[in-house]
Write an enzyme that holds these catalytic residues in place. Structure first.
Site, PDB file in Angstrom:
ATOM      1  CE  LYS A 269      69.610  56.603   0.052  1.00  0.00           C
ATOM      2  NZ  LYS A 269      68.856  55.592   0.819  1.00  0.00           N
TER       3      LYS A 269
ATOM      4  NE  ARG B 197      68.912  51.519   6.935  1.00  0.00           N
ATOM      5  CZ  ARG B 197      68.986  51.813   5.640  1.00  0.00           C
ATOM      6  NH1 ARG B 197      70.143  51.677   4.994  1.00  0.00           N
ATOM      7  NH2 ARG B 197      67.942  52.231   4.979  1.00  0.00           N
TER       8      ARG B 197
ATOM      9  CG  HIS C 299      64.750  50.202   3.446  1.00  0.00           C
ATOM     10  ND1 HIS C 299      64.364  50.623   2.187  1.00  0.00           N
ATOM     11  CD2 HIS C 299      66.095  50.032   3.379  1.00  0.00           C
ATOM     12  CE1 HIS C 299      65.439  50.708   1.404  1.00  0.00           C
ATOM     13  NE2 HIS C 299      66.491  50.359   2.090  1.00  0.00           N
TER      14      HIS C 299
ATOM     15  NE  ARG D 184      61.420  54.217   1.293  1.00  0.00           N
ATOM     16  CZ  ARG D 184      60.839  53.207   1.931  1.00  0.00           C
ATOM     17  NH1 ARG D 184      59.580  53.301   2.329  1.00  0.00           N
ATOM     18  NH2 ARG D 184      61.512  52.112   2.189  1.00  0.00           N
TER      19      ARG D 184
ATOM     20  CE1 TYR E 167     103.808  57.185  -6.438  1.00  0.00           C
ATOM     21  CE2 TYR E 167     101.493  57.197  -7.079  1.00  0.00           C
ATOM     22  CZ  TYR E 167     102.623  57.872  -6.672  1.00  0.00           C
ATOM     23  OH  TYR E 167     102.584  59.226  -6.514  1.00  0.00           O
TER      24      TYR E 167
ATOM     25  CB  CYS F 254      98.318  57.920  -9.538  1.00  0.00           C
ATOM     26  SG  CYS F 254      99.541  56.929 -10.416  1.00  0.00           S
ATOM     27  CG  MET F 255      95.192  61.759  -5.215  1.00  0.00           C
ATOM     28  SD  MET F 255      95.962  62.949  -4.100  1.00  0.00           S
ATOM     29  CE  MET F 255      96.649  61.874  -2.856  1.00  0.00           C
ATOM     30  CG  ASP F 256      95.903  63.963  -8.633  1.00  0.00           C
ATOM     31  OD1 ASP F 256      94.909  64.019  -7.888  1.00  0.00           O
ATOM     32  OD2 ASP F 256      97.065  64.248  -8.270  1.00  0.00           O
TER      33      ASP F 256
HETATM   34  C1  PLP Z   1      68.155  54.679  -0.001  1.00  0.00           C
HETATM   35  C2  PLP Z   1      66.801  54.254   0.365  1.00  0.00           C
HETATM   36  C3  PLP Z   1      65.843  53.983  -0.629  1.00  0.00           C
HETATM   37  C4  PLP Z   1      66.184  53.898  -2.098  1.00  0.00           C
HETATM   38  O1  PLP Z   1      66.812  52.670  -2.365  1.00  0.00           O
HETATM   39  P1  PLP Z   1      67.089  52.213  -3.879  1.00  0.00           P
HETATM   40  O2  PLP Z   1      67.561  50.825  -3.756  1.00  0.00           O
HETATM   41  O3  PLP Z   1      68.149  53.130  -4.400  1.00  0.00           O
HETATM   42  O4  PLP Z   1      65.818  52.382  -4.604  1.00  0.00           O
HETATM   43  C5  PLP Z   1      64.551  53.744  -0.222  1.00  0.00           C
HETATM   44  N1  PLP Z   1      64.214  53.731   1.097  1.00  0.00           N
HETATM   45  C6  PLP Z   1      65.116  53.951   2.060  1.00  0.00           C
HETATM   46  C7  PLP Z   1      64.689  53.920   3.483  1.00  0.00           C
HETATM   47  C8  PLP Z   1      66.447  54.210   1.746  1.00  0.00           C
HETATM   48  O5  PLP Z   1      67.336  54.406   2.711  1.00  0.00           O
END
Ligand code: PLP
Length: 379
Positions: A41, A137, A169, A228, A272, A319-321
């Site tokens: 992601k 969540r 999760h 995951r 700045y 700064c920005m850049d």
């Molecule tokens: C982002 C996410 C992960 C991965 O998490 P890490 O800590 O980067 O391994 C796994 N499961 C879900 C549901 C997530 O949102």
């Protein structure tokens, strides 16, 4: 390569070798019953979805990918016609036909959502059901695994859904605090008990998964059919206070160039707001990166960067850049020199995790925050 580098004022180097190395290590951590589901992601945590996914699929044999939304899923599908792709987050029901078209597995967060998603669709939609065992969540919330399994059984009856797994999760798998460990134990027990209840009801799903990076490192379980893995794939820490398995290497480096070097007298103000005033005669270099590149302004007068293998402090506001650094002790510093904001130069290293701890965030936010205008260069 050198020629190419000079076209860029600031760029991120992505080491696909490091990525492959990390996958090898994660494979060894997992039990034979667990396959990696690569979490890609947010543009592969800022590393660039296209090259990362292609490397993972073609060179590492990864078959499962997780993303946060349908646009990310469509991109992964365009790269990997055969991969299994799970959307972890919400997809508006009006996109259900797109999920079918791209053969995407959707995370289901409630019975209502399941009903909405499959009302009026042309074919059976593949899904995994998300259980909220303590993250707070998204997902089905239940007091007992029995009642949870009851609701899942109901969703499994929907004609237009093909339920292929359940998942949850962890909220605090990256903690060594006994209270958090117990909490995570309860989360794990809840999901595996729910899975076992389903089996007793005659529902045997191909997948039950709950391991994220932290769980993969610290509480690997053969019961999770998928791990995951996100942040450890990119070589960073789920939590900076805990060691990660040895051999994992950061995948991203961030570099820029010196555009200008000058000697200033005591009393000269830099950047700045005049927050920095030279106390002595100093040499100041200007570097071609700023907060619009995702190098946080919170690093003003705090961050360090590597120049000729040595640490230099940032002086004044980012700064920005652009930003300014103190190169008084590096007489060889001159315009055109490449400097390192994340990564190694000689024997010195600054990781995204190090930067994160300077301004009170996590490595995840640092790498995801490197902005679009910073080209990713693959090595
Ligand atoms: C982002 C996410 C992960 C991965 O998490 P890490 O800590 O980067 O391994 C796994 N499961 C879900 C549901 C997530 O949102």
């Amino acid at each position: 390569m050198k020629e190419q580098r000079h076209l860029h004022r600031a760029w991120a180097e992505i080491s696909l070798e490091a990525l492959k190395n990390n996958i090898d290590i994660i494979k060894k951590l997992n039990s034979p019953s667990t396959e990696i589901m690569a979490v890609v992601k947010a543009d592969a945590y800022g590393h660039g979805c296209e090259k990362v996914v292609t490397c993972l699929e073609k060179e590492c044999g990864i078959k499962y990918f997780a993303v946060s939304n349908i646009d990310e899923a469509a991109e992964v599908r365009s790269l990997c016609p055969d991969a299994e792709i799970l959307i972890l987050g919400y997809t508006p029901p009006e996109y259900a036909e797109d999920l079918l078209r791209y053969n995407i597995i959707q995370g289901i967060v409630s019975s209502d959502y399941a009903n909405e998603l499959c009302s009026g669709i042309s074919e059976r939609l593949r899904c995994h059901i998300k259980i909220d065992t303590g993250m707070g969540r998204i997902g089905l919330r239940h007091e007992t695994p029995e009642s949870c399994a009851e609701e899942i059984a109901g969703i499994c009856c929907l004609e237009k859904l093909s339920v292929e797994g359940i998942y949850t999760h962890f909220a605090a798998a990256d903690s060594s605090d006994p209270d958090n460990i117990e909490y995570t134990d309860r989360q794990e027990t809840f999901i595996t008990d729910t899975y076992d209840c389903l089996i007793k009801k005659g529902i045997s799903l191909p997948h039950v998964h709950f391991m994220n990076s932290a769980a993969t490192c610290y509480r690997n379980s053969p019961r999770s059919t998928l791990s995951r893995a996100g942040i450890i794939m990119y070589g960073l820490h789920p939590d900076i206070s805990l060691e990660i398995p040895s051999g994992l290497k950061p995948v991203m480096s961030l570099r820029a160039v010196i555009s200008h070097v000058k000697t200033v007298e005591a009393g000269t103000c830099i950047s700045y707001g005049r927050t920095f005033k030279a106390s002595d005669k100093m040499r100041i270099a200007t570097v071609t990166i700023g907060y619009a590149d995702g190098y946080s302004r919170l690093l003003s007068s705090k961050g360090e960067i590597l120049v000729h293998g040595r640490r230099c402090r940032i002086v004044g506001r980012v700064c920005m850049d652009q930003l300014m650094i103190d190169v008084t002790d590096i007489p060889e510093a001159r315009p055109g020199d490449i400097v390192t904001l994340i990564g190694s130069d000689g024997t010195e290293t600054i990781t995204a995790d190090d930067l994160a701890s300077v301004y009170g965030t996590i490595g995840y936010e640092v790498v995801c925050g490197i902005s679009k205008r910073v080209p990713r260069i693959y090595t």
